[in-house]
Write a protein that holds these residues in place. Structure first.
Motif, PDB file in Angstrom:
ATOM      1  N   SER A  36       0.793  -0.984  -0.274  1.00  0.00           N
ATOM      2  CA  SER A  36       0.165  -0.260   0.113  1.00  0.00           C
ATOM      3  C   SER A  36       0.795   1.389  -0.577  1.00  0.00           C
ATOM      4  CB  SER A  36      -0.275  -0.142   1.255  1.00  0.00           C
ATOM      5  OG  SER A  36      -1.518   1.210   1.695  1.00  0.00           O
ATOM      6  N   ILE A  37       0.529   2.384  -0.979  1.00  0.00           N
ATOM      7  CA  ILE A  37       1.494   3.193  -0.442  1.00  0.00           C
ATOM      8  C   ILE A  37       0.198   4.663  -1.102  1.00  0.00           C
ATOM      9  CG2 ILE A  37       1.466   2.936  -3.394  1.00  0.00           C
ATOM     10  CD1 ILE A  37       4.303   4.583  -3.146  1.00  0.00           C
ATOM     11  N   SER A  38       0.553   5.601   0.016  1.00  0.00           N
ATOM     12  CA  SER A  38       0.028   7.443  -0.287  1.00  0.00           C
ATOM     13  C   SER A  38       1.134   7.647  -0.950  1.00  0.00           C
ATOM     14  CB  SER A  38      -0.586   7.093   1.012  1.00  0.00           C
ATOM     15  OG  SER A  38      -1.655   8.176   1.714  1.00  0.00           O
ATOM     16  N   VAL A  39       0.180   8.140  -1.605  1.00  0.00           N
ATOM     17  CA  VAL A  39       1.071   9.602  -2.942  1.00  0.00           C
ATOM     18  C   VAL A  39      -0.104  10.941  -3.233  1.00  0.00           C
ATOM     19  CG1 VAL A  39       2.048   7.787  -4.136  1.00  0.00           C
ATOM     20  CG2 VAL A  39       0.523   9.059  -5.117  1.00  0.00           C
ATOM     21  N   PRO A  40       0.674  12.063  -2.979  1.00  0.00           N
ATOM     22  CA  PRO A  40       0.217  13.402  -3.163  1.00  0.00           C
ATOM     23  C   PRO A  40      -0.876  13.345  -4.125  1.00  0.00           C
ATOM     24  CG  PRO A  40       2.884  14.014  -2.032  1.00  0.00           C
ATOM     25  CD  PRO A  40       2.486  12.269  -2.415  1.00  0.00           C
ATOM     26  N   TYR A  41      -1.811  14.219  -4.051  1.00  0.00           N
ATOM     27  CA  TYR A  41      -2.739  14.303  -5.363  1.00  0.00           C
ATOM     28  C   TYR A  41      -2.324  14.792  -6.353  1.00  0.00           C
ATOM     29  CZ  TYR A  41      -6.116  15.675  -8.637  1.00  0.00           C
ATOM     30  OH  TYR A  41      -6.828  16.352  -9.648  1.00  0.00           O
ATOM     31  N   ASP A  42      -1.596  16.153  -5.712  1.00  0.00           N
ATOM     32  CA  ASP A  42      -0.642  17.141  -6.465  1.00  0.00           C
ATOM     33  C   ASP A  42       0.009  16.301  -8.036  1.00  0.00           C
ATOM     34  OD1 ASP A  42       1.076  16.838  -4.725  1.00  0.00           O
ATOM     35  OD2 ASP A  42       1.094  18.983  -4.614  1.00  0.00           O
ATOM     36  N   ILE A  43       0.925  15.222  -7.372  1.00  0.00           N
ATOM     37  CA  ILE A  43       1.789  14.917  -8.291  1.00  0.00           C
ATOM     38  C   ILE A  43       1.011  14.257  -9.153  1.00  0.00           C
ATOM     39  CG2 ILE A  43       3.395  13.852  -6.668  1.00  0.00           C
ATOM     40  CD1 ILE A  43       3.235  11.170  -6.816  1.00  0.00           C
TER      41      ILE A  43
END
Length: 74
Positions: A36-43
């Protein structure tokens, strides 16, 4: 040396709207190896279309986990 994670993102236009309106700011995804990975939406902003955001992406990050870059791979 950059590390990388391959993720698949499937966000409908309605889901993208929630991010745009500030209701959410991180996208939860899974890597090809099941992590599982959480990435910033803005990227992901450069990949938004009228349909939403769909595709497989390579995210590059340094040894400290700092974001280095992203590219669509399919």
């Amino acid at each position: 040396m950059a590390n990388k994670a391959i993720i698949t993102v499937n966000l409908t236009s309605e889901q993208v709207k929630q991010y745009y309106m500030g209701q959410k700011n991180r996208v939860q995804a899974y890597t090809d190896d099941g992590q599982s990975i959480s990435v910033p939406y803005d990227i992901l902003l450069e990949f938004v279309s009228h349909q939403g955001i769909y595709g497989r992406f390579e995210i590059r990050y340094d040894d400290g986990g700092k974001f280095q870059g992203i590219s669509r791979i399919s």
